[in-house]
Design a protein around this motif. Structure first.
Motif, PDB file in Angstrom:
ATOM      1  N   ASN A  24       0.827  -1.211   0.000  1.00 35.56           N
ATOM      2  CA  ASN A  24       0.000   0.000   0.000  1.00 35.56           C
ATOM      3  C   ASN A  24       0.858   1.256   0.000  1.00 35.56           C
ATOM      4  O   ASN A  24       0.558   2.244   0.685  1.00 35.56           O
ATOM      5  CB  ASN A  24      -0.949   0.007   1.198  1.00 35.56           C
ATOM      6  CG  ASN A  24      -1.991  -1.090   1.123  1.00 35.56           C
ATOM      7  OD1 ASN A  24      -2.485  -1.413   0.034  1.00 35.56           O
ATOM      8  ND2 ASN A  24      -2.320  -1.686   2.254  1.00 35.56           N
ATOM      9  N   GLY A  25       1.980   1.210  -0.739  1.00 30.64           N
ATOM     10  CA  GLY A  25       2.851   2.360  -0.866  1.00 30.64           C
ATOM     11  C   GLY A  25       3.842   2.549   0.253  1.00 30.64           C
ATOM     12  O   GLY A  25       4.620   3.510   0.230  1.00 30.64           O
ATOM     13  N   ASP A  26       3.870   1.645   1.228  1.00 26.35           N
ATOM     14  CA  ASP A  26       4.757   1.782   2.399  1.00 26.35           C
ATOM     15  C   ASP A  26       5.807   0.676   2.351  1.00 26.35           C
ATOM     16  O   ASP A  26       5.487  -0.504   2.486  1.00 26.35           O
ATOM     17  CB  ASP A  26       3.940   1.680   3.690  1.00 26.35           C
ATOM     18  CG  ASP A  26       4.750   1.986   4.937  1.00 26.35           C
ATOM     19  OD1 ASP A  26       5.988   1.857   4.893  1.00 26.35           O
ATOM     20  OD2 ASP A  26       4.151   2.327   5.964  1.00 26.35           O
ATOM     21  N   HIS A  27       7.079   1.065   2.179  1.00 32.71           N
ATOM     22  CA  HIS A  27       8.147   0.072   2.084  1.00 32.71           C
ATOM     23  C   HIS A  27       8.398  -0.625   3.417  1.00 32.71           C
ATOM     24  O   HIS A  27       8.742  -1.806   3.450  1.00 32.71           O
ATOM     25  CB  HIS A  27       9.430   0.722   1.585  1.00 32.71           C
ATOM     26  CG  HIS A  27       9.879   1.887   2.393  1.00 32.71           C
ATOM     27  ND1 HIS A  27       9.295   3.121   2.306  1.00 32.71           N
ATOM     28  CD2 HIS A  27      10.851   2.001   3.329  1.00 32.71           C
ATOM     29  CE1 HIS A  27       9.892   3.954   3.135  1.00 32.71           C
ATOM     30  NE2 HIS A  27      10.835   3.300   3.768  1.00 32.71           N
ATOM     31  N   ALA A  28       8.224   0.087   4.547  1.00 32.02           N
ATOM     32  CA  ALA A  28       8.429  -0.539   5.851  1.00 32.02           C
ATOM     33  C   ALA A  28       7.384  -1.625   6.099  1.00 32.02           C
ATOM     34  O   ALA A  28       7.700  -2.727   6.581  1.00 32.02           O
ATOM     35  CB  ALA A  28       8.381   0.505   6.962  1.00 32.02           C
ATOM     36  N   LEU A  29       6.142  -1.338   5.741  1.00 33.17           N
ATOM     37  CA  LEU A  29       5.093  -2.346   5.877  1.00 33.17           C
ATOM     38  C   LEU A  29       5.345  -3.512   4.934  1.00 33.17           C
ATOM     39  O   LEU A  29       5.067  -4.676   5.276  1.00 33.17           O
ATOM     40  CB  LEU A  29       3.725  -1.717   5.589  1.00 33.17           C
ATOM     41  CG  LEU A  29       2.512  -2.647   5.691  1.00 33.17           C
ATOM     42  CD1 LEU A  29       2.430  -3.292   7.067  1.00 33.17           C
ATOM     43  CD2 LEU A  29       1.231  -1.890   5.366  1.00 33.17           C
ATOM     44  N   GLY A  30       5.902  -3.228   3.754  1.00 36.60           N
ATOM     45  CA  GLY A  30       6.245  -4.315   2.841  1.00 36.60           C
ATOM     46  C   GLY A  30       7.199  -5.305   3.468  1.00 36.60           C
ATOM     47  O   GLY A  30       7.079  -6.520   3.267  1.00 36.60           O
ATOM     48  N   GLY A  31       8.174  -4.805   4.242  1.00 36.40           N
ATOM     49  CA  GLY A  31       9.097  -5.698   4.925  1.00 36.40           C
ATOM     50  C   GLY A  31       8.419  -6.547   5.983  1.00 36.40           C
ATOM     51  O   GLY A  31       8.756  -7.722   6.173  1.00 36.40           O
ATOM     52  N   VAL A  32       7.436  -5.971   6.672  1.00 36.05           N
ATOM     53  CA  VAL A  32       6.679  -6.718   7.677  1.00 36.05           C
ATOM     54  C   VAL A  32       5.874  -7.833   7.008  1.00 36.05           C
ATOM     55  O   VAL A  32       5.857  -8.985   7.469  1.00 36.05           O
ATOM     56  CB  VAL A  32       5.754  -5.771   8.464  1.00 36.05           C
ATOM     57  CG1 VAL A  32       4.807  -6.559   9.363  1.00 36.05           C
ATOM     58  CG2 VAL A  32       6.576  -4.799   9.302  1.00 36.05           C
TER      59      VAL A  32
END
Length: 360
Positions: free
Chosen positions: A315-323
């Motif tokens: 959803n456009g968030d790279h930190a959340l992508g890592g999670v």
């Protein structure tokens, strides 16, 4: 006729746990049978609600750990934070294993490949518990995890000669929703002057404890004898106040961190794990810069030279992508871990696991 589903319990519903819960629900070969939560406020709530879905699953969360063990699931997906409770987390894992329950876990990270990183007295009881229960344990994520185990090893298979491998995380952590990690463990927002207390992550030996497993696993897989594993770090201050969620990182306090854990042979770094972490993209302009929003980079110097940049976003968030990647990697491995030999597993013990059943 489809194969019977593996029965799975999700253990915790924090940042990673919410996403692994979603991943379990999404996979046709897995059946969610229980959810453990640490707070009474979450007890009794449906798994679908805790996962952020728009439907109920019919499985209610509970704080009753023994009730979940009594279900005798095939596997527990353990994502409870262990950075500040390592001993307790290890005891939890041993309890699951003695009960004959396989486990995939995102922590404690040193168990990804503990050999040569921690003493046998920390490893042997875990292996003994697994063998006593006839169960398997695999600890992994994205880092330590597939960004610095399978990715570099896959690239290495196309090498004629390898001089150095560098695995890097290059990220802006300003959207990372975990204040304990950011401010207590990593020390952002803390004073940096002479005499200032170092945060937990930068205490002597902690970096090699947390990421030495990455270096040791690569060395073992590539048949490299190391002389030593070293650590070093640099920090830079915020030039002006930076707002991070409900916190303010004041001017002059830590706002950028770069650390390296290096496997050394013959006085030369041959295997390197590096993190470049900023709370604002304009900080530390001379440090390595990310591709796109940020992500993970694998560099192999040799013949040929390789550079692989892994960009990620949810959803456009790279930190959340890592999670999300951390959670999904664990859940993808559940069937393989259930079928594996009893004991402590590493990435090189498992077959290729895929997103089977996820194409919509």
């Amino acid at each position: 006729m489809s194969a019977p589903a593996y029965r799975v319990v999700q253990w915790s519903t924090g940042n990673v746990g919410r996403r692994s819960l979603r991943s379990i629900i999404a996979r046709p070969e897995l059946e969610l049978v229980g959810v453990w939560v640490s707070s009474d406020a979450k007890a009794g709530r449906d798994a679908g609600e805790l996962a952020g879905l728009d439907r109920e699953i019919g499985v209610a969360a509970t704080t009753d750990a023994q009730a979940l063990l009594d279900l005798k699931p095939d596997c527990i997906v353990h994502t409870a934070m262990a950075d500040d409770r390592l001993a307790e987390a290890v005891e939890d894992l041993k309890t699951f294993l003695r009960a004959g329950i396989n486990v995939v876990s995102s922590s404690p990270v040193f168990l990804q490949f503990p050999y040569g990183t921690v003493p046998p007295e920390l490893i042997d009881p875990v292996i003994e518990a697994a063998e006593a229960g006839g169960a398997s344990l695999w600890v992994n994520g994205i880092d330590p995890g597939w960004a610095n185990d399978w990715l570099p090893l896959l690239l290495s298979s196309g090498s004629e000669r390898i001089d150095t491998i560098v695995c890097s995380e290059i990220l802006d952590y300003s959207t990372y929703d975990n204040p304990k990690v950011l401010f207590d463990i990593m020390g952002f927002g803390r004073e940096m002057g002479e005499g200032a207390k170092l945060p937990l992550l930068l205490q002597p030996g902690v970096l090699t404890l947390a990421w030495g497993s990455v270096i040791r696993q690569l060395a073992a897989a590539l048949d490299v004898e190391l002389d030593e594993v070293t650590q070093d770090f640099q920090r830079l201050p915020a030039p002006e106040p930076i707002r991070i969620g409900t916190h303010t990182v004041e001017s002059g306090t830590a706002a950028a961190l770069r650390f390296r854990v290096s496997g050394v042979r013959g006085g030369r770094e041959v295997l390197v794990l590096e993190h470049v972490t900023r709370l604002h993209p304009e900080l530390a302009p001379d440090w390595p810069q990310p591709a796109g929003q940020g992500g993970y980079r694998v560099e192999i110097l040799g013949d040929p030279d390789y550079v692989l940049d892994l960009q990620l976003s949810s959803n456009g968030d790279h930190a959340l992508g890592g999670v999300v990647g951390t959670a999904a990697r664990l859940v993808s491995a559940v069937p393989a871990v259930i079928r594996a030999r009893p004991g402590l597993l590493t990435a090189v013990d498992l077959p290729l696991t895929t997103g089977r059943g996820l194409v919509r």
